[in-house]
Design a protein around this motif. Structure first.
Motif, PDB file in Angstrom:
ATOM      1  N   ASN A  69       0.614  -1.046  -0.059  1.00 39.38           N
ATOM      2  CA  ASN A  69      -0.328   0.378   0.171  1.00 39.38           C
ATOM      3  C   ASN A  69       0.835   1.048  -0.208  1.00 39.38           C
ATOM      4  OD1 ASN A  69      -2.256  -1.406   0.213  1.00 39.38           O
ATOM      5  ND2 ASN A  69      -2.399  -1.693   2.158  1.00 39.38           N
ATOM      6  N   ASN A  70       1.775   1.214   0.441  1.00 43.28           N
ATOM      7  CA  ASN A  70       2.781   2.153   0.786  1.00 43.28           C
ATOM      8  C   ASN A  70       3.131   2.664  -1.090  1.00 43.28           C
ATOM      9  OD1 ASN A  70       2.437   2.509   3.273  1.00 43.28           O
ATOM     10  ND2 ASN A  70       4.530   1.925   4.151  1.00 43.28           N
ATOM     11  N   THR A  71       3.672   1.517  -1.138  1.00 40.55           N
ATOM     12  CA  THR A  71       3.828   1.602  -2.455  1.00 40.55           C
ATOM     13  C   THR A  71       3.583   2.841  -3.886  1.00 40.55           C
ATOM     14  OG1 THR A  71       5.695   0.136  -2.821  1.00 40.55           O
ATOM     15  CG2 THR A  71       5.372   0.758  -4.523  1.00 40.55           C
ATOM     16  N   ILE A  72       2.548   2.241  -3.521  1.00 43.38           N
ATOM     17  CA  ILE A  72       0.711   2.730  -4.197  1.00 43.38           C
ATOM     18  C   ILE A  72       0.428   3.619  -3.966  1.00 43.38           C
ATOM     19  CG2 ILE A  72      -1.136   2.573  -4.912  1.00 43.38           C
ATOM     20  CD1 ILE A  72      -1.330  -0.760  -4.300  1.00 43.38           C
ATOM     21  N   GLU A  73       0.594   4.659  -2.883  1.00 44.87           N
ATOM     22  CA  GLU A  73       0.261   6.248  -2.809  1.00 44.87           C
ATOM     23  C   GLU A  73       1.578   6.252  -2.895  1.00 44.87           C
ATOM     24  OE1 GLU A  73      -0.440   5.389   2.012  1.00 44.87           O
ATOM     25  OE2 GLU A  73      -2.341   4.365   1.846  1.00 44.87           O
ATOM     26  N   SER A  74       2.294   6.031  -2.945  1.00 47.18           N
ATOM     27  CA  SER A  74       3.727   7.378  -3.110  1.00 47.18           C
ATOM     28  C   SER A  74       4.256   7.348  -4.767  1.00 47.18           C
ATOM     29  CB  SER A  74       5.541   6.085  -2.468  1.00 47.18           C
ATOM     30  OG  SER A  74       5.398   5.021  -3.383  1.00 47.18           O
ATOM     31  N   ILE A  75       3.660   6.385  -5.814  1.00 41.46           N
ATOM     32  CA  ILE A  75       3.221   6.712  -7.060  1.00 41.46           C
ATOM     33  C   ILE A  75       2.798   8.113  -7.273  1.00 41.46           C
ATOM     34  CG2 ILE A  75       3.420   5.988  -9.199  1.00 41.46           C
ATOM     35  CD1 ILE A  75       3.629   2.521  -7.931  1.00 41.46           C
ATOM     36  N   ASP A  76       3.276   8.423  -7.667  1.00 40.87           N
ATOM     37  CA  ASP A  76       1.791   9.779  -8.542  1.00 40.87           C
ATOM     38  C   ASP A  76       2.125   9.613  -9.764  1.00 40.87           C
ATOM     39  OD1 ASP A  76       2.345  11.800  -6.166  1.00 40.87           O
ATOM     40  OD2 ASP A  76       3.976  12.245  -6.455  1.00 40.87           O
ATOM     41  N   GLY A  77       1.044  10.689 -10.774  1.00 37.20           N
ATOM     42  CA  GLY A  77       0.913   9.963 -11.897  1.00 37.20           C
ATOM     43  C   GLY A  77       0.489   8.301 -12.274  1.00 37.20           C
ATOM     44  N   PRO A  78       0.214   8.207 -13.269  1.00 36.06           N
ATOM     45  CA  PRO A  78      -0.596   6.729 -13.942  1.00 36.06           C
ATOM     46  C   PRO A  78       0.310   5.920 -13.244  1.00 36.06           C
ATOM     47  CG  PRO A  78       0.313   8.031 -16.054  1.00 36.06           C
ATOM     48  CD  PRO A  78       0.552   9.456 -14.455  1.00 36.06           C
ATOM     49  N   LEU A  79      -0.379   4.921 -12.657  1.00 42.31           N
ATOM     50  CA  LEU A  79       0.566   3.770 -13.397  1.00 42.31           C
ATOM     51  C   LEU A  79      -0.301   2.469 -13.159  1.00 42.31           C
ATOM     52  CD1 LEU A  79       1.753   1.937 -10.291  1.00 42.31           C
ATOM     53  CD2 LEU A  79      -0.147   2.806  -9.261  1.00 42.31           C
ATOM     54  N   VAL A  80       0.285   1.401 -13.485  1.00 44.22           N
ATOM     55  CA  VAL A  80       0.273  -0.215 -14.018  1.00 44.22           C
ATOM     56  C   VAL A  80       0.878  -1.374 -13.072  1.00 44.22           C
ATOM     57  CG1 VAL A  80       0.785  -1.713 -16.207  1.00 44.22           C
ATOM     58  CG2 VAL A  80       0.445   1.242 -16.499  1.00 44.22           C
ATOM     59  N   ALA A  81       0.001  -1.791 -12.189  1.00 45.78           N
ATOM     60  CA  ALA A  81       0.424  -3.124 -11.271  1.00 45.78           C
ATOM     61  C   ALA A  81       1.074  -4.248 -12.256  1.00 45.78           C
ATOM     62  CB  ALA A  81      -0.267  -3.264 -10.509  1.00 45.78           C
ATOM     63  N   VAL A  82       1.546  -4.418 -12.592  1.00 47.93           N
ATOM     64  CA  VAL A  82       2.229  -5.698 -13.260  1.00 47.93           C
ATOM     65  C   VAL A  82       2.803  -7.031 -12.200  1.00 47.93           C
ATOM     66  CG1 VAL A  82       3.753  -6.575 -15.362  1.00 47.93           C
ATOM     67  CG2 VAL A  82       3.005  -4.161 -15.284  1.00 47.93           C
ATOM     68  N   PRO A  83       1.829  -7.796 -12.675  1.00 48.24           N
ATOM     69  CA  PRO A  83       2.847  -9.123 -11.793  1.00 48.24           C
ATOM     70  C   PRO A  83       4.404  -9.881 -12.413  1.00 48.24           C
ATOM     71  CG  PRO A  83       0.421  -9.857 -12.825  1.00 48.24           C
ATOM     72  CD  PRO A  83       0.792  -8.341 -13.460  1.00 48.24           C
ATOM     73  N   ALA A  84       4.789 -10.038 -10.977  1.00 47.95           N
ATOM     74  CA  ALA A  84       6.568 -10.430 -11.867  1.00 47.95           C
ATOM     75  C   ALA A  84       6.655 -11.938 -11.602  1.00 47.95           C
ATOM     76  CB  ALA A  84       6.873  -9.712 -10.635  1.00 47.95           C
ATOM     77  N   TYR A  85       5.662 -12.687 -11.952  1.00 49.34           N
ATOM     78  CA  TYR A  85       5.353 -14.160 -11.307  1.00 49.34           C
ATOM     79  C   TYR A  85       4.534 -14.690 -12.901  1.00 49.34           C
ATOM     80  CZ  TYR A  85       0.640 -13.032  -9.693  1.00 49.34           C
ATOM     81  OH  TYR A  85      -0.310 -12.670  -9.575  1.00 49.34           O
ATOM     82  N   LEU A  86       4.375 -16.016 -12.757  1.00 46.97           N
ATOM     83  CA  LEU A  86       3.346 -16.860 -13.619  1.00 46.97           C
ATOM     84  C   LEU A  86       2.344 -17.399 -12.908  1.00 46.97           C
ATOM     85  CD1 LEU A  86       6.455 -18.882 -15.091  1.00 46.97           C
ATOM     86  CD2 LEU A  86       5.817 -17.176 -15.955  1.00 46.97           C
TER      87      LEU A  86
END
Length: 248
Positions: A69-86
């Motif tokens: 949650n801290n990472t998400i809140e710290s990002i300003d502007g557009p965001l794409v969450a990408v799974p780094a797993y299969l």
């Protein structure tokens, strides 16, 4: 005067929106790296490799709990969450990704985990060959498991695609969830007369289960997909597609 100020405000808002639309969305890589230090190092190497392409800013969320949650809140502007797993290949990471909450972000979206991508399945087939697999040998696709039906279906799709690549049946088995277990699948193939059995590990990164697979009485076990350049290529392709959806 009020009308003029309103027009100016609207213009400012419009300019701000255009500027935000022109921004390249931050790529937030999500996976659970808390299991061991080797896995965390591999994840950090992957993130560095993605960042080195200079296509997008890269942020990481490799720890469960509040750090996500801290990472998400710290990002300003557009965001794409990408799974780094299969898909279906990492239970812990899938559970972490399920906690990604972007409902309050109009400028954010998430991609699906890597799955039945032809280049990835082709690389697994290549790894089977390099590990000593021969035509006629049994093949077991060893997946960690998935908390949802979609993940299990993706593993099945990978097995079918891999079967077409190697011209041989591929048995799906699981390391930590459901049945059959990898050991049971190997034994079943042996009972049907296949003395040589290879295990294709459906893994993006090293894990604590690697030793368990190596201890099996099998002909060979493939290595995880990373490090391979196609992993970075595919993650960036997912990000580009998601960024285009955000900009539409």
């Amino acid at each position: 005067m009020s009308f003029t100020l309103d027009v100016i405000a609207e213009r400012d808002d419009s300019a701000s929106q255009r500027k935000e639309a022109d921004m390249v969305p931050t790529m937030m890589l999500v996976a659970d790296g808390s299991q061991d230090t080797h896995r965390m190092e591999a994840l950090c190497d992957l993130a560095d490799a993605v960042a080195s392409r200079n296509e997008a800013p890269v942020a990481t969320a490799f720890e469960p709990g509040q750090e996500l949650n801290n990472t998400i809140e710290s990002i300003d502007g557009p965001l794409v969450a990408v799974p780094a797993y299969l898909a279906g290949g990492d239970l812990a990471s899938a559970e972490l990704f399920s906690e990604v909450d972007l409902d309050n972000r109009f400028d954010a979206c998430a991609t699906s985990p890597l799955g039945a991508v032809p280049s990835i399945v082709g690389d697994i087939a290549r790894r089977l060959d390099e590990a000593g697999w021969q035509q006629g040998d049994g093949v077991v696709l060893a997946a960690d498991g998935s908390p949802d039906q979609e993940g299990r279906q993706e593993v099945t799709a990978v097995a079918r695609m891999l079967s077409r690549r190697v011209h041989s049946p591929v048995q799906v088995a699981y390391v930590n969830a459901w049945a059959p277990s990898v050991a049971d699948a190997v034994e079943r193939l042996r009972r049907h007369g296949q003395q040589r059995v290879a295990v294709a590990a459906w893994q993006l990164l090293p894990s604590a289960d690697d030793e368990q697979l190596r201890e099996l009485d099998v002909t060979s076990v493939t290595t995880p997909l990373w490090p391979a350049g196609l992993v970075v290529d595919t993650l960036l392709a997912r990000h580009r597609a998601a960024a285009a959806r955000l900009a539409a």
